[in-house]
Design a protein around this motif. Structure first.
Motif, PDB file in Angstrom:
ATOM      1  N   ARG A 135     -85.965  11.734  29.782  1.00 50.05           N
ATOM      2  CA  ARG A 135     -86.108  11.164  28.438  1.00 50.05           C
ATOM      3  C   ARG A 135     -86.233   9.655  28.560  1.00 50.05           C
ATOM      4  O   ARG A 135     -85.778   9.069  29.535  1.00 50.05           O
ATOM      5  CB  ARG A 135     -84.902  11.535  27.568  1.00 50.05           C
TER       6      ARG A 135
ATOM      7  N   TYR B 250     -93.808  18.672  26.834  1.00 46.96           N
ATOM      8  CA  TYR B 250     -92.979  17.464  26.699  1.00 46.96           C
ATOM      9  C   TYR B 250     -92.392  17.013  28.035  1.00 46.96           C
ATOM     10  O   TYR B 250     -91.742  15.980  28.103  1.00 46.96           O
ATOM     11  CB  TYR B 250     -91.817  17.748  25.729  1.00 46.96           C
TER      12      TYR B 250
ATOM     13  N   GLN C 170     -84.788  25.218  23.268  1.00 40.90           N
ATOM     14  CA  GLN C 170     -85.583  24.027  22.898  1.00 40.90           C
ATOM     15  C   GLN C 170     -85.910  23.943  21.415  1.00 40.90           C
ATOM     16  O   GLN C 170     -85.796  22.878  20.826  1.00 40.90           O
ATOM     17  CB  GLN C 170     -86.890  23.900  23.719  1.00 40.90           C
TER      18      GLN C 170
ATOM     19  N   ASP D  78     -80.243  24.128  25.555  1.00 43.15           N
ATOM     20  CA  ASP D  78     -80.778  22.784  25.327  1.00 43.15           C
ATOM     21  C   ASP D  78     -81.678  22.854  24.096  1.00 43.15           C
ATOM     22  O   ASP D  78     -82.403  23.849  23.920  1.00 43.15           O
ATOM     23  CB  ASP D  78     -81.689  22.336  26.483  1.00 43.15           C
TER      24      ASP D  78
ATOM     25  N   LYS E 117     -83.132  13.938  20.954  1.00 39.08           N
ATOM     26  CA  LYS E 117     -84.282  13.557  20.128  1.00 39.08           C
ATOM     27  C   LYS E 117     -85.504  13.582  21.032  1.00 39.08           C
ATOM     28  O   LYS E 117     -85.441  13.064  22.161  1.00 39.08           O
ATOM     29  CB  LYS E 117     -84.112  12.131  19.605  1.00 39.08           C
TER      30      LYS E 117
ATOM     31  N   SER F  23     -88.613  12.466  22.975  1.00 45.52           N
ATOM     32  CA  SER F  23     -89.234  11.175  23.298  1.00 45.52           C
ATOM     33  C   SER F  23     -90.499  11.399  24.130  1.00 45.52           C
ATOM     34  O   SER F  23     -90.559  12.332  24.942  1.00 45.52           O
ATOM     35  CB  SER F  23     -88.249  10.249  24.027  1.00 45.52           C
TER      36      SER F  23
ATOM     37  N   ARG G 295     -93.074  11.054  27.020  1.00 46.85           N
ATOM     38  CA  ARG G 295     -92.916  10.768  28.441  1.00 46.85           C
ATOM     39  C   ARG G 295     -94.284  10.602  29.093  1.00 46.85           C
ATOM     40  O   ARG G 295     -95.257  11.224  28.654  1.00 46.85           O
ATOM     41  CB  ARG G 295     -92.140  11.905  29.155  1.00 46.85           C
TER      42      ARG G 295
HETATM   43  N1  5AD Z   1     -87.771  14.482  24.997  1.00 46.67           N
HETATM   44  C1  5AD Z   1     -86.526  14.919  24.675  1.00 46.67           C
HETATM   45  N2  5AD Z   1     -85.849  15.826  25.403  1.00 46.67           N
HETATM   46  C2  5AD Z   1     -86.458  16.311  26.499  1.00 46.67           C
HETATM   47  N3  5AD Z   1     -86.050  17.225  27.406  1.00 46.67           N
HETATM   48  C3  5AD Z   1     -87.020  17.349  28.325  1.00 46.67           C
HETATM   49  N4  5AD Z   1     -88.067  16.559  28.035  1.00 46.67           N
HETATM   50  C4  5AD Z   1     -87.746  15.897  26.895  1.00 46.67           C
HETATM   51  C5  5AD Z   1     -88.419  14.952  26.081  1.00 46.67           C
HETATM   52  N5  5AD Z   1     -89.644  14.516  26.371  1.00 46.67           N
HETATM   53  C6  5AD Z   1     -84.770  17.931  27.344  1.00 46.67           C
HETATM   54  C7  5AD Z   1     -84.978  19.443  27.294  1.00 46.67           C
HETATM   55  C8  5AD Z   1     -84.577  19.878  28.669  1.00 46.67           C
HETATM   56  C9  5AD Z   1     -83.485  18.895  28.986  1.00 46.67           C
HETATM   57  C10 5AD Z   1     -83.124  18.791  30.424  1.00 46.67           C
HETATM   58  O1  5AD Z   1     -84.008  17.660  28.507  1.00 46.67           O
HETATM   59  O2  5AD Z   1     -84.121  19.977  26.316  1.00 46.67           O
HETATM   60  O3  5AD Z   1     -84.145  21.221  28.736  1.00 46.67           O
END
Ligand code: 5AD
Ligand code: SF4
Length: 449
Positions: free
Chosen positions: A51, A168, A273, A311, A343, A345, A347
């Motif tokens: 994140r 994501y 998720q 998560d 939240k 974000s 990447r």
């Molecule tokens: N933004 C927010 N949370 C994320 N996760 C993974 N990528 C993102 C992102 N771009 C969270 C997911 C994952 C955990 C390890 O981090 O919920 O399961």
């Protein structure tokens, strides 16, 4: 004279295990690990990029190290892990005081890289080159754990990388494609660990359910459920856990393990998720809310006492209030024992970073709070269900007068240390505790009579 090394680990258990490996290799090269950053000759930041916030932390710490390096010019700074893999040598532009950038699959080369630096090679010659770094297969060496091992819980990496490409997620770009480690190597490492007194093993991978479906061990025909059964049978493994699983690949063969294997702990981390099918689709998660709920029911029919955690991402691009309500509904239906919620974000190198309809930061924050407040209430209610029961715990911290331990369902329990000297509880010992109080994050109890 020996040099000292301080390692700071961000992110997941995979990174924790990688940090241990780097420290072990450096110990063999004469470095002494220290617990304090100030004064260390070598600082390794093993970074996480999952994140935006995780990555910001790394850069702010690197900013602070700039000052330290001015006062201590001999200080060597290494950036490893997922930010290193993602940025490669770009890191030098922003942080010229960094000495080496180590990719996620280059950790075994670190001692050699440091040596080359001392011998005058430039940091650009030595450091992670994004293009080439995935050409080196991981798990090159089986490391014996250090003889001074005092821990009783250890992670064993069984696979690296991920082929799922959730829209994501940085992992496919920071850890590469899925590679499973040969069964014989895994079991050999477990043997070494248990011989040194380790009692709890956690098998690690980004997507353990597809263990064995990928090279180089696909021909072995050992799937994850088989691997669990083999590991559980090894002498000295009192408790066995694993993480992480993708719901789409959760097979009934794996669920059956919770019924059959007595030392497999009844805790399952199953990231959902989001609760809305349209959001799941945009996330490229290959299951629906209905399938997720079905898997949860099935899992509970195999193991009624299983604690399920998850998560959740709130505010994925395009997530409407109705979509978010569906995530809240999943929470109400499953009543997770606990969850990690974030939240969304953007990447680097992810598809969703280019999606339109980004959700306003304020709305994301407000949804996250609603989710977390309700989860806290549910966790408390769930935890209260343990009051009056006697549970098996494994001791993990002994402070004067008080002991911290963990249940098989992965709950933390605090209880007063026994006063009679005949009951001498050590780290890694198991005992029974009767729960008499529950908070949202932990339980309290007394030793069962
Ligand atoms: N933004 C927010 N949370 C994320 N996760 C993974 N990528 C993102 C992102 N771009 C969270 C997911 C994952 C955990 C390890 O981090 O919920 O399961
Ligand atoms: Fe962070 Fe994911 Fe890398 Fe682990 S694999 S360190 S969670 S980005």
């Amino acid at each position: 004279m020996s040099k000292t090394v301080f390692t700071k680990t961000f992110g997941c258990q995979m990174n924790e295990r990688d940090s241990e490996i780097m420290e072990q290799l450096l110990a063999q090269a004469g470095y002494i690990p220290v617990a304090e950053q100030s004064g260390a000759d070598l600082v390794i930041l093993n970074t996480c990029s999952i994140r935006a916030k995780a990555e910001q932390k790394v850069f702010s710490l690197l900013g602070m190290l700039r000052k330290q390096k001015k006062e201590q010019p001999g200080l060597r700074i290494v950036v490893a892990g997922c930010v290193a893999q993602q940025e490669g040598q770009q890191i030098f532009k922003r942080m010229p005081h960094v000495d080496i950038v180590v990719g996620t699959q280059q950790i075994y080369q670190l001692p050699d890289m440091l040596l080359r630096l001392e011998q005058g090679e430039t940091k650009r010659e030595i450091s992670c080159d994004m293009e080439k770094s995935f050409s080196i297969p991981p798990f090159q060496k089986l490391l014996s754990p250090s003889p001074a091992l005092t821990e009783f819980r250890k992670f064993v990496t069984i696979m690296q990388g991920c082929n799922n490409f959730c829209t994501y997620c940085v992992v496919p770009s920071t850890r590469g494609r899925e590679i499973s480690r040969p069964v014989a190597d895994i079991l050999e490492e477990v043997t070494l660990l248990t011989q040194q007194g380790v009692k709890e093993i956690t098998l690690l991978g980004q997507n353990v359910n597809s263990y064995g479906c990928t090279n180089p061990v696909a021909e072995q025909k050992t799937g994850f459920a088989d691997l669990l059964r083999l590991t559980a049978k090894m002498s000295g493994v009192d408790r066995l856990r694993f993480t992480t699983s993708n719901p789409q690949d959760l097979s009934s063969g794996l669920m059956q393990c919770f019924k059959d294997i007595p030392n497999l702990c009844p805790h399952f981390h199953l990231p959902v998720q989001a609760g809305s099918n349209s959001v799941l689709k945009k996330m490229h998660r290959k299951y629906t809310r209905e399938l997720y709920l079905e898997k949860v029911d099935q899992l509970r029919s195999f193991c009624p006492e299983i604690a399920i955690s998850t998560d959740v991402i709130v505010g994925f691009p395009g997530e409407s209030e109705e979509d978010f309500q569906q995530t809240m509904e999943i929470l109400e239906t499953v009543r997770f024992h606990g969850s990690f919620s974030f939240k969304y974000s953007d990447r680097p190198n992810t598809r969703s970073a280019d999606f339109a309809d980004k959700v306003d930061e304020k709305v994301k924050g407000e949804r996250l709070k609603r989710f977390q407040d309700r989860q806290d209430q549910i966790s408390l209610e769930r935890n209260r269900e343990y009051i009056g029961t006697s549970v098996e715990v494994m001791v993990e911290k002994c402070k004067p007068g008080s002991i911290q331990a963990r249940t098989r369902s992965n709950h933390i329990v605090h209880f007063p240390a026994p006063v009679e000297t005949s009951v001498n509880l050590q780290l890694g010992d198991t005992t029974l505790v009767t729960i008499n109080h529950a908070g949202k994050h932990s339980l309290n109890g007394v030793l069962t009579e």
